[in-house]
Design a protein around this motif. Structure first.
Motif, PDB file in Angstrom:
ATOM      1  N   PRO A 422     -63.788  35.048 -58.163  1.00 31.36           N
ATOM      2  CA  PRO A 422     -64.277  36.401 -58.468  1.00 31.36           C
ATOM      3  C   PRO A 422     -64.122  36.733 -59.950  1.00 31.36           C
ATOM      4  O   PRO A 422     -63.375  36.068 -60.681  1.00 31.36           O
ATOM      5  CB  PRO A 422     -63.382  37.288 -57.596  1.00 31.36           C
ATOM      6  CG  PRO A 422     -62.151  36.495 -57.363  1.00 31.36           C
ATOM      7  CD  PRO A 422     -62.575  35.062 -57.337  1.00 31.36           C
ATOM      8  N   TYR A 445     -50.337  40.392 -55.543  1.00 30.05           N
ATOM      9  CA  TYR A 445     -50.963  40.896 -54.317  1.00 30.05           C
ATOM     10  C   TYR A 445     -50.748  42.412 -54.314  1.00 30.05           C
ATOM     11  O   TYR A 445     -49.690  42.890 -53.891  1.00 30.05           O
ATOM     12  CB  TYR A 445     -50.335  40.245 -53.091  1.00 30.05           C
ATOM     13  CG  TYR A 445     -50.675  38.780 -52.918  1.00 30.05           C
ATOM     14  CD1 TYR A 445     -51.420  38.345 -51.828  1.00 30.05           C
ATOM     15  CD2 TYR A 445     -50.269  37.813 -53.848  1.00 30.05           C
ATOM     16  CE1 TYR A 445     -51.736  37.001 -51.649  1.00 30.05           C
ATOM     17  CE2 TYR A 445     -50.588  36.471 -53.694  1.00 30.05           C
ATOM     18  CZ  TYR A 445     -51.318  36.074 -52.587  1.00 30.05           C
ATOM     19  OH  TYR A 445     -51.645  34.748 -52.426  1.00 30.05           O
ATOM     20  N   GLY A 479     -60.548  45.194 -58.971  1.00 31.90           N
ATOM     21  CA  GLY A 479     -60.804  44.015 -58.154  1.00 31.90           C
ATOM     22  C   GLY A 479     -59.640  43.071 -57.945  1.00 31.90           C
ATOM     23  O   GLY A 479     -59.831  41.922 -57.557  1.00 31.90           O
ATOM     24  N   GLU A 480     -58.407  43.555 -58.142  1.00 38.27           N
ATOM     25  CA  GLU A 480     -57.249  42.667 -57.995  1.00 38.27           C
ATOM     26  C   GLU A 480     -57.058  42.212 -56.551  1.00 38.27           C
ATOM     27  O   GLU A 480     -56.605  41.093 -56.302  1.00 38.27           O
ATOM     28  CB  GLU A 480     -55.980  43.355 -58.500  1.00 38.27           C
ATOM     29  CG  GLU A 480     -54.835  42.400 -58.816  1.00 38.27           C
ATOM     30  CD  GLU A 480     -55.141  41.415 -59.948  1.00 38.27           C
ATOM     31  OE1 GLU A 480     -54.566  40.319 -59.951  1.00 38.27           O
ATOM     32  OE2 GLU A 480     -55.961  41.760 -60.823  1.00 38.27           O
ATOM     33  N   ALA A 481     -57.396  43.060 -55.590  1.00 41.71           N
ATOM     34  CA  ALA A 481     -57.259  42.676 -54.182  1.00 41.71           C
ATOM     35  C   ALA A 481     -58.191  41.520 -53.842  1.00 41.71           C
ATOM     36  O   ALA A 481     -57.816  40.594 -53.113  1.00 41.71           O
ATOM     37  CB  ALA A 481     -57.543  43.876 -53.281  1.00 41.71           C
ATOM     38  N   GLU A 482     -59.408  41.544 -54.373  1.00 44.54           N
ATOM     39  CA  GLU A 482     -60.360  40.464 -54.124  1.00 44.54           C
ATOM     40  C   GLU A 482     -59.885  39.167 -54.773  1.00 44.54           C
ATOM     41  O   GLU A 482     -60.038  38.078 -54.196  1.00 44.54           O
ATOM     42  CB  GLU A 482     -61.743  40.835 -54.656  1.00 44.54           C
ATOM     43  CG  GLU A 482     -62.461  41.940 -53.900  1.00 44.54           C
ATOM     44  CD  GLU A 482     -61.870  43.331 -54.150  1.00 44.54           C
ATOM     45  OE1 GLU A 482     -62.074  44.211 -53.300  1.00 44.54           O
ATOM     46  OE2 GLU A 482     -61.198  43.518 -55.190  1.00 44.54           O
ATOM     47  N   ARG A 483     -59.283  39.292 -55.950  1.00 44.40           N
ATOM     48  CA  ARG A 483     -58.757  38.094 -56.614  1.00 44.40           C
ATOM     49  C   ARG A 483     -57.585  37.510 -55.818  1.00 44.40           C
ATOM     50  O   ARG A 483     -57.429  36.290 -55.736  1.00 44.40           O
ATOM     51  CB  ARG A 483     -58.347  38.432 -58.053  1.00 44.40           C
ATOM     52  CG  ARG A 483     -59.546  38.712 -58.961  1.00 44.40           C
ATOM     53  CD  ARG A 483     -59.154  38.814 -60.417  1.00 44.40           C
ATOM     54  NE  ARG A 483     -58.587  40.113 -60.758  1.00 44.40           N
ATOM     55  CZ  ARG A 483     -59.290  41.186 -61.115  1.00 44.40           C
ATOM     56  NH1 ARG A 483     -60.617  41.112 -61.153  1.00 44.40           N
ATOM     57  NH2 ARG A 483     -58.708  42.316 -61.418  1.00 44.40           N
ATOM     58  N   THR A 485     -57.189  37.665 -52.568  1.00 43.96           N
ATOM     59  CA  THR A 485     -57.759  37.006 -51.384  1.00 43.96           C
ATOM     60  C   THR A 485     -58.272  35.614 -51.731  1.00 43.96           C
ATOM     61  O   THR A 485     -58.046  34.645 -50.993  1.00 43.96           O
ATOM     62  CB  THR A 485     -58.901  37.857 -50.801  1.00 43.96           C
ATOM     63  OG1 THR A 485     -58.386  39.133 -50.427  1.00 43.96           O
ATOM     64  CG2 THR A 485     -59.512  37.187 -49.580  1.00 43.96           C
ATOM     65  N   PHE A 486     -58.946  35.500 -52.868  1.00 49.22           N
ATOM     66  CA  PHE A 486     -59.459  34.190 -53.297  1.00 49.22           C
ATOM     67  C   PHE A 486     -58.303  33.246 -53.629  1.00 49.22           C
ATOM     68  O   PHE A 486     -58.300  32.079 -53.227  1.00 49.22           O
ATOM     69  CB  PHE A 486     -60.368  34.370 -54.516  1.00 49.22           C
ATOM     70  CG  PHE A 486     -60.907  33.074 -55.061  1.00 49.22           C
ATOM     71  CD1 PHE A 486     -61.948  32.408 -54.417  1.00 49.22           C
ATOM     72  CD2 PHE A 486     -60.365  32.503 -56.204  1.00 49.22           C
ATOM     73  CE1 PHE A 486     -62.439  31.205 -54.910  1.00 49.22           C
ATOM     74  CE2 PHE A 486     -60.844  31.302 -56.697  1.00 49.22           C
ATOM     75  CZ  PHE A 486     -61.887  30.652 -56.051  1.00 49.22           C
TER      76      PHE A 486
END
Length: 901
Positions: A422, A445, A479-483, A485-486
C-alpha cells in the motif's frame, strides 16, 4: 393481584428446618427454589435438596428447582416474574433463568417486561476506561451525595475482562426513597462517555430518557461534536431532546500533570451539569474527598487534582444540536465479512456487550476456543501512537522486543513481496548479511497499540529516537491500518541473523499478541518472547492471575498461530495445582511419543508405502531433536501419512490409524507452567516444589510482580521488605522469599533470574538454556507492575533500575556445567551502579510509606537495602565457589527420558 411470596435464606448452615417451615404459609401449593450454583451430576442443587428434605411430609406441595445468576448474570424483576410464570405454567424442575437455552430448552420464558424502579430516582451511567479513574470518581460522587444530602444512593460497577485499559460502566442511582434495585440500570437520566473510541462500538445512549443529559469527553469543538456521533446516536438525541455537553478532559488532565487520569475533571463536570448539589458546595466537597483519597501520595498529587476541578468548570461547553447532521461516525465492524461462525455468533455479540443474547447452542462443547482471536478487537484505545522515522532507524529491534502488546514489529521483506504494497509502505535496505537484497520495516499496529500516552516504552528505549508521537486519528486517516494488514500478511525471514539475538528473535512473528494487559505491562514482553522462540510447539499450563485473565478470557485469546497453523496450546488451572497440571502435560506427551515411536517402528516391520517408509527411516535418527532439520523431516512423514493410511493392509491398518492419531507428537512439545508470584511463591508453591523435584522436563516461568496484582495488589512472599501493599499498609516487615536459591539446592534444576529491560540478551539466553535443559527449569522474571505505582510509560527503565541498584541480581544456574566439572552458577549482573535509594524512591509503593509512616520508613528502607546487599554478597560467593566433584545422577534426576531431546 396474584397470591405470591418469597423467602430468603439468610443463614444457610446449619439449615433450620423448623424456622423454614414456619416461614411458609400453610396455603402454599408450589415452590420454586433458586440456587446460585451448579453442581454437575446431582439431581438438584444444594438448597433445592434441603427444601425437599425439609418438606418431605408435605405431599400437597410441588417443589421444583432452578439456577439463576451464574457468572454474575443479572437477576431483574422481569426474570423474577418469569419464575412465577414458570410455576403457573410449565412448572418443570431443572429450569434456568436469564439465559437462552436452545439445547435443553429449560430456560424460563420472558412473558412480560417489568420496570419496578421509582420514576423519581435519578439514574446516571458512566462509560469509562480502566485506569482513567472513572470508577474511583463515581465512588466518591456517591459518597459525597450520600453524606451531604438527605438522598439515598447506590452504585454498581461493571468491568470487562481486560486489565487497565478495559471498559468500565458505572451505574449510579440516588433519590428520596430507599433504593432496592439490585441490578444494573435499564434507563438513565444522565449518560457520560469518557472514551470517544467507544462511539460506533457500543450502544452508548441505550435507555436514556426523554430530556436526558449526555456528557462527552472529546478533543472536538462543540460545533463538530454532533457530526462525530453515529446516526443512531444523532437520532436519539434529536427525538428525545437530549442536552449534550462536551469537555476535553484529557487535555486538562495532561496540563495539570495527571496524565491519563481524567476522573477528577469528569466528576467536576458531572456535578456542574447535574445540579445535584450547589456548584460551590460540590467543589468544596470534591476537594475534601480528593485530599482524603490522595494525601498518601503527597501534596503535589492533591494540588494537581484541585487544579483539575477548577479548570473543569471553565472548559465545559454545551453542544448546539443542528437541524440536520452534515456527517456521522461509522459503525465499527467487529469481525470481517468472511469470518466464521464462531466469530460471528459468539465473538461479535460479546464484543458489542450483548453476550447475554448468545444462545447455548453456540457455545463450545468442551470449553475449547480457537486461538489468534484477540486481533479481532482493534480496540483503538490510544490517543497517540508511535510513528516510525526510517532515516533515524538502526534496525536494532529493541522497540519490538519491549512492546507489551506486540503492536510494533519488525520484518525483513523480500523485494518481490512489495509489488502490491500500500501507499506509504516505506522500507529500508536490511543491514543483515544476506544475498537477497532484503528490505526492512518497523510497523505499528495502530488500533492494537495502547498508546504512547499510556505506555510508550518503544519510544522511551529507542536509542536513536526513530519513533515519534502522532495522534491515532491522524495515523488511521493516513492509512496505517492498511499498511499493518499488508505487513501482517508477509512471511517471516530471519536470513542473516539468528533468533538467539534481540533483533533475530523479533524477526519471528509473536504468537502472543494484542492482549488485554495493562498499558506498559511488565509481564507480557516475556510471554511474547517465549512464543517467538518456542511457540510452534508449546503447551502452556497457566495459573490463575493476571496472565490467565489477559491470556484467555472467553471468547478470545492473544495466543495465536503462525502461517503454518501452529501455535501454543493454552489452558488455565488453579493457583494450587498449576505446576502439577503442567506435569500432567509432560507425562502425557512422553507417553504419546513413546507409543508413536513404537508404532512407527512397528509399521516399518509390517509394511507401508515406500514414501512413508523412507520418510520414517530418515526421521527416526532425529527423534530426540527439535531442530529445523527435524521439523522439516517430520513434515515429510506427515505428508505421506494420509496415502499410507488408505493403502494400509489388514495388519498395518490399526497401526496406521494410531500413527495418524498421534502424528502431532512427532516433534517433542515444549511444556511450560506460567504464573505470577502469588502462585509460585505462595499458594502453588507446594506443587511447584514437587514438580521441580521430579526431575522431569517441565519449564516454569514466574512473572514476578511481587504482589497479587490481579486481585488488587495484596502482599505475597515475593513482596520486598519496606514495600507497601494490601495487608502490608505500613510496609512489609520481612524480607522476600529467595525462590531461586531455594530451588538451586536440588542441584538438578535449571534456575535463572532475569529482568528484560536490564539485559535483553541474558533473557534470551536464559530462555534457550532453560528449554534445552533436559530436566526441570525455572525462570524468575522481574515484572514492573501498575501496582508498584510507577509511570508505566517508563516501565522498561524500572527493569534496569532494579538491577543497577543491586536489588534484582541477574544470574543463571545450569546443572549441566556441574556435571562437566564447572561452576554451575553464573552471576550476570555486576556491582550496583546507582544508589539503592534511587530505585525505591522511584516507586509509589515505597514513597507512600515515607508519607504515611515516616517514623518507620527510614528503618525499613535501611533494612531493605541490607537485604539486597546480603543477597548479592551470597550470590557473589556462589560465583567464586569451586564446584563439587559431580556424582552420577540418579535415574530420573536431571536426565531426559530417552524419547526427549
Amino acid at each position: 393481584g396474584e397470591k405470591v411470596g418469597a423467602v430468603k435464606v439468610r443463614l444457610y448452615r446449619p439449615f433450620s428446618v423448623e424456622d423454614f417451615r414456619n416461614a411458609l404459609p400453610q396455603t402454599v401449593k408450589k415452590i420454586a427454589v433458586l440456587d446460585r450454583t451448579k453442581e454437575p451430576g446431582s439431581i438438584g442443587e444444594p438448597l433445592y435438596m434441603d427444601v425437599v428434605a425439609a418438606l418431605k411430609d408435605r405431599k400437597d406441595i410441588t417443589i421444583i428447582g432452578g439456577r439463576y445468576g451464574l457468572s454474575s448474570k443479572e437477576f431483574t424483576p422481569t426474570m423474577v416474574k418469569s419464575v412465577y410464570d414458570h410455576l403457573d405454567n410449565e412448572c418443570t424442575h431443572g429450569f434456568t433463568v436469564g439465559i437462552i437455552d436452545d439445547v435443553t430448552n429449560t430456560n424460563t420464558e420472558i412473558r412480560e417486561e417489568i420496570d419496578s424502579e421509582s420514576p423519581d430516582d435519578i439514574k446516571c451511567k458512566f462509560w469509562g476506561y480502566g485506569s482513567d479513574g472513572t470508577v474511583s470518581a463515581n465512588k466518591n460522587s456517591i459518597k459525597i451525595i450520600g453524606e451531604s444530602t438527605d438522598q439515598y444512593v447506590q452504585a454498581y460497577f461493571s468491568y470487562d475482562s481486560h486489565k487497565a485499559g478495559g471498559i468500565t460502566v458505572s451505574h449510579l442511582r440516588f433519590g428520596k426513597h430507599p433504593i432496592k434495585s439490585q441490578y444494573f440500570l435499564t434507563k438513565a437520566n444522565f449518560v457520560a462517555l469518557h472514551k470517544t473510541s467507544y462511539i460506533g462500538r457500543y450502544d452508548i445512549l441505550e435507555g436514556i430518557v426523554e430530556g436526558g443529559t449526555f456528557l462527552l469527553n472529546s478533543p472536538w469543538k462543540p460545533e463538530d461534536v454532533f457530526n462525530k456521533l453515529t446516526p443512531d446516536m444523532q437520532q436519539t438525541i434529536k427525538e428525545k431532546s437530549i442536552k449534550v455537553y462536551t469537555i476535553d478532559a484529557n487535555k486538562i488532565a495532561k496540563d495539570v500533570g495527571l496524565g491519563n487520569r481524567i476522573n477528577t475533571v469528569m466528576q467536576a463536570a458531572f456535578f456542574k451539569i447535574s445540579g445535584v448539589l450547589p456548584e460551590q458546595e460540590a467543589i468544596k466537597l470534591m476537594k475534601d474527598a480528593v485530599k482524603k483519597q490522595f494525601s498518601r501520595k503527597g501534596e503535589k498529587v492533591v494540588q494537581m487534582n484541585w487544579d483539575a476541578i477548577d479548570k473543569a468548570g471553565e472548559a465545559l461547553q454545551q453542544v448546539r444540536i443542528p437541524e440536520r447532521a452534515t456527517g456521522a461516525a461509522a459503525y465499527h465492524k467487529h469481525v470481517p465479512d468472511d469470518a466464521g461462525d464462531w466469530e460471528k455468533n459468539v465473538i461479535e455479540p460479546i464484543m458489542k456487550l450483548k453476550g447475554d443474547d448468545v444462545p447455548v447452542s453456540k457455545m463450545p462443547l468442551d470449553g475449547a476456543i480457537p486461538t489468534g482471536t484477540n486481533k479481532l478487537e482493534k480496540r483503538g484505545i490510544a490517543l497517540t501512537i508511535p510513528k516510525w522515522i526510517p532515516e533515524k532507524c538502526t534496525q536494532c529491534g529493541i522497540c519490538a522486543m519491549v512492546c507489551p502488546h506486540a503492536s510494533i514489529r519488525i520484518k525483513q521483506i523480500d523485494p518481490k513481496d512489495l509489488e502490491n504494497a500500500p501507499k506509504g509502505f516505506t522500507t529500508l535496505k536490511s543491514n543483515t548479511k544476506n544475498d537477497q537484497g532484503l528490505r526492512f520495516r518497523v510497523q505499528v499496529y495502530p488500533q492494537d497499540c495502547t498508546g504512547t500516552n499510556a505506555c510508550g516504552n518503544c519510544m522511551d528505549l529507542c536509542p536513536t529516537k526513530a519513533l515519534v508521537e502522532q495522534p491515532l486519528e491522524e495515523a488511521l486517516a493516513n492509512g496505517e491500518a492498511e499498511r499493518a494488514t499488508f505487513f501482517d500478511s508477509l512471511p517471516d525471514i530471519t536470513d542473516g541473523t539468528t533468533t538467539n539475538t534481540v533483533k533475530g528473535s523479533q524477526m519471528v512473528s509473536p504468537l502472543f499478541e494484542f492482549s488485554g494487559a495493562c498499558a506498559g505491562c511488565g509481564e507480557t514482553p516475556y510471554l511474547k518472547l517465549v512464543t517467538q522462540l518456542f511457540g510452534d510447539r508449546m503447551i502452556i499450563a497457566n495459573a490463575t492471575g493476571c496472565s490467565s485473565i489477559y491470556g484467555g478470557t472467553f471468547p478470545i485469546t492473544p495466543y495465536a498461530k503462525n502461517k503454518e497453523g501452529r501455535g501454543p496450546a493454552w489452558a488455565n488451572s488453579l493457583f494450587e495445582d498449576n505446576a502439577e497440571y503442567a506435569f500432567g502435560f509432560r507425562l502425557a506427551v512422553d507417553a504419546n511419543r513413546r507409543e508413536l515411536k513404537a508404532a512407527l517402528e512397528q509399521v516399518l516391520q509390517t509394511g507401508t508405502t515406500n514414501e512413508l517408509k523412507a520418510a520414517i527411516e530418515k526421521y527416526l535418527p532425529l527423534w530426540d531433536q527439535v531442530s529445523e532439520e527435524a521439523k522439516a523431516t517430520a513434515k515429510e512423514v506427515l505428508q505421506h501419512i494420509p496415502h499410507a493410511k488408505e493403502e494400509a493392509h489388514d495388519e498395518s491398518e490399526p497401526i496406521m490409524f494410531r500413527i495418524d492419531e498421534l502424528k502431532d507428537f512427532l516433534i517433542d512439545k515444549s511444556v511450560w507452567a506460567i504464573g505470577g508470584d502469588g502462585w509460585a511463591y505462595d499458594i502453588g508453591y507446594g506443587g511447584l516444589d514437587h514438580v521441580m523435584a521430579s526431575g522431569r522436563n517441565v519449564n516454569v516461568l514466574v512473572l514476578d510482580t511481587e504482589v497479587y496484582s490481579n486481585t488488587g495488589g495484596q502482599c505475597s512472599k515475593a513482596t520486598p521488605r519496606a514495600a507497601t501493599a494490601k495487608f502490608a499498609v505500613s510496609g512489609k516487615k520481612q524480607s522476600r522469599k529467595d525462590l531461586g536459591r531455594m530451588l538451586m539446592t536440588y542441584g538438578n534444576v535449571y534456575v535463572a533470574s532475569v529482568s528484560l529491560g536490564a539485559n535483553m540478551n541474558q533473557v534470551i539466553k536464559a530462555f534457550n538454556e532453560a528449554e534445552n535443559y533436559p530436566g526441570p527449569s525455572i525462570i524468575i522474571a522481574y515484572s514492573p507492575c501498575i501496582a508498584h505505582h510507577i509511570d508505566m510509560k517508563h516501565s522498561n527503565k524500572e527493569y534496569k533500575l532494579a538491577v543497577e541498584s543491586g536489588y534484582w541480581p541477574l544470574y543463571r544456574y545450569d546443572p549441566q556445567k556441574r556435571a562437566a566439572g564447572e561452576n554451575p552458577f553464573q552471576l550476570d549482573s555486576g556491582e550496583p551502579k546507582v544508589p539503592f535509594t534511587d530505585y525505591i524512591n522511584n516507586e509509589g509503593r515505597y514513597k507512600s510509606l515515607k508519607i504515611q509512616f515516616p517514623d518507620q520508613a527510614d528503618e525499613l528502607f535501611k533494612k531493605a537495602e541490607e537485604d539486597a546487599k546480603w543477597r548479592l554478597q551470597e550470590l557473589k560467593q556462589m560465583k567464586h565457589d569451586q564446584p563439587a566433584v559431580p556424582a552420577k545422577p540418579e535415574e530420573g534426576q536431571g536426565q531426559r527420558p530417552q524419547n526427549e531431546k
